[in-house]
Design an enzyme around this catalytic site. Structure first.
Site, PDB file in Angstrom:
ATOM      1  N   TYR A  58      35.176  -6.966 -12.390  1.00  0.00           N
ATOM      2  CA  TYR A  58      36.599  -6.646 -12.301  1.00  0.00           C
ATOM      3  C   TYR A  58      37.347  -7.196 -13.519  1.00  0.00           C
ATOM      4  O   TYR A  58      38.390  -6.690 -13.898  1.00  0.00           O
ATOM      5  CB  TYR A  58      37.203  -7.282 -11.054  1.00  0.00           C
ATOM      6  CG  TYR A  58      36.963  -6.579  -9.736  1.00  0.00           C
ATOM      7  CD1 TYR A  58      36.649  -5.224  -9.654  1.00  0.00           C
ATOM      8  CD2 TYR A  58      37.112  -7.284  -8.539  1.00  0.00           C
ATOM      9  CE1 TYR A  58      36.476  -4.600  -8.424  1.00  0.00           C
ATOM     10  CE2 TYR A  58      36.948  -6.670  -7.304  1.00  0.00           C
ATOM     11  CZ  TYR A  58      36.627  -5.325  -7.242  1.00  0.00           C
ATOM     12  OH  TYR A  58      36.470  -4.722  -6.017  1.00  0.00           O
ATOM     13  N   GLY A  59      36.808  -8.283 -14.088  1.00  0.00           N
ATOM     14  CA  GLY A  59      37.484  -8.954 -15.195  1.00  0.00           C
ATOM     15  C   GLY A  59      37.740  -8.072 -16.403  1.00  0.00           C
ATOM     16  O   GLY A  59      38.603  -8.353 -17.225  1.00  0.00           O
ATOM     17  N   CYS A 118      38.606 -13.275  -4.720  1.00  0.00           N
ATOM     18  CA  CYS A 118      38.515 -12.955  -6.135  1.00  0.00           C
ATOM     19  C   CYS A 118      39.865 -13.202  -6.789  1.00  0.00           C
ATOM     20  O   CYS A 118      40.874 -12.638  -6.354  1.00  0.00           O
ATOM     21  CB  CYS A 118      38.118 -11.486  -6.283  1.00  0.00           C
ATOM     22  SG  CYS A 118      38.159 -10.909  -7.988  1.00  0.00           S
ATOM     23  N   THR A 158      40.632 -12.439  -9.910  1.00  0.00           N
ATOM     24  CA  THR A 158      40.963 -11.354 -10.829  1.00  0.00           C
ATOM     25  C   THR A 158      41.795 -10.283 -10.143  1.00  0.00           C
ATOM     26  O   THR A 158      42.699  -9.706 -10.744  1.00  0.00           O
ATOM     27  CB  THR A 158      39.657 -10.746 -11.397  1.00  0.00           C
ATOM     28  OG1 THR A 158      38.874 -11.807 -11.940  1.00  0.00           O
ATOM     29  CG2 THR A 158      39.940  -9.719 -12.471  1.00  0.00           C
ATOM     30  N   CYS A 195      37.676 -18.441 -10.933  1.00  0.00           N
ATOM     31  CA  CYS A 195      36.881 -17.252 -10.627  1.00  0.00           C
ATOM     32  C   CYS A 195      35.895 -17.724  -9.572  1.00  0.00           C
ATOM     33  O   CYS A 195      35.273 -18.782  -9.731  1.00  0.00           O
ATOM     34  CB  CYS A 195      36.142 -16.756 -11.868  1.00  0.00           C
ATOM     35  SG  CYS A 195      34.863 -15.525 -11.504  1.00  0.00           S
TER      36      CYS A 195
END
Ligand code: DGL
Length: 293
Positions: A59-60, A91, A93, A209
């Site tokens: 996802y980053g 998460c 992100t 994270c």
């Protein structure tokens, strides 16, 4: 301060059912297992469904608008299938980006996981804190808002790593990652003030994270000097307990399962690792949504 800065502290929009709850825990990969294990301790009676959106990992790297749409689609679809009482976004992100849109789409209590900047600033004695996260999380307005709101007296270094989440995935899958690789990724977290003989050096690192706590023992060993490493998972689990209440005694042992959105096979090493988190039932290809970013 913006009301949405305290992700996960909103009141649930719907009353939860009593009895043995079902909790859906979502991440892009296996990082959210670090949150799941704390949730399992807080509510040992709850049935947990762990969803890894591995078809979209990491996802980053995603741009913001497509990521908001992607996560909304995945969560909506999974909620329709799993019928959970509560959703945990395990998460950083996505929690730093999608929670308002997600809460507008999904009428359930949603608990997010956001960088633990406030506790880090409170804990730091040197006044220098690092936030180790994905490139997405360090770029978010939300993250900068947390720094402004809660860490005014500190120097906060935002450190984006493009590789650590994948390294945590590899380690859990039984593919070893070298000390050098990990040391290189954490090195920018360790900062010293110019010419002040080390008085103003980093003493707290926020693991922003959910993948990173899987590597924290290695990080501790490889750190150039000792620091406090902050994992937000226990705080997320406390929030879940506040919303759902304490565990009910005398319920049947819950069954937990893992759902992967990707269709790829799950290796036997990964199955073993998942079993270590109580996830013995595994489904793949659960959410065949396209990847468009
Ligand atoms: N585990 C996720 C987080 O907490 C991100 C990993 C990814 O980039 O997909 O930020």
């Amino acid at each position: 301060m913006r009301a949405d800065l305290l992700a996960g502290t909103r009141h649930p929009p719907m009353p939860v059912r009593s009895g043995q709850p079902t909790i859906l825990v979502l991440d892009s990969g296996i990082g959210g297992l670090t949150v799941l294990r704390e949730v399992a301790c807080a509510r040992p009676d709850a049935a947990l469904v762990y969803a890894a959106d591995d078809a979209a990992f990491p996802y980053g790297d995603w741009a913001e608008e497509p990521l908001i749409a992607r996560v909304g689609d995945v969560v909506e679809r999974l909620v329709g299938r799993v019928r959970p009482d509560l959703v945990v976004i395990a998460c950083n992100t996505i929690s730093t980006l999608v929670l308002p849109a997600l809460r507008a789409r999904v009428p359930l209590p949603i608990v997010g996981t956001v960088p633990a900047i406030k506790p880090a600033a409170e804990l730091s004695r040197s006044g220098r804190v690092s936030v180790l996260a994905t490139p997405g999380t360090v770029a978010r307005d939300y993250t900068r808002g947390l720094v402004e709101a809660f860490a005014g007296g500190c120097t906060v270094d935002l450190v984006g790593s493009t590789r650590l989440a994948a390294m945590a995935e590899a380690e859990l899958a039984g593919e070893p990652v070298s000390d050098e690789e990990i040391a290189r990724e954490i090195a920018p977290c360790f900062r010293e003030g110019d010419g002040d003989e080390g008085g103003h050096r980093t003493d707290v690192v926020v693991l922003a994270c959910t993948h990173y706590p899987l590597l924290v023992e290695r990080m501790r060993r490889l750190a150039p000097w000792p620091v406090r490493w902050i994992d937000p998972a226990p705080a997320v689990a406390r929030r879940v307990e506040t919303i759902l209440g304490a565990a009910s005694a005398g319920t049947a042992p819950p069954r937990h399962r893992a759902v992967f959105t990707g269709a790829g096979p799950v290796s036997s090493r990964m199955r073993e690792a998942l079993a270590g988190f109580g996830l013995t039932e595994i489904e793949t290809g659960a959410c065949p949504l396209g990847r468009s970013h």
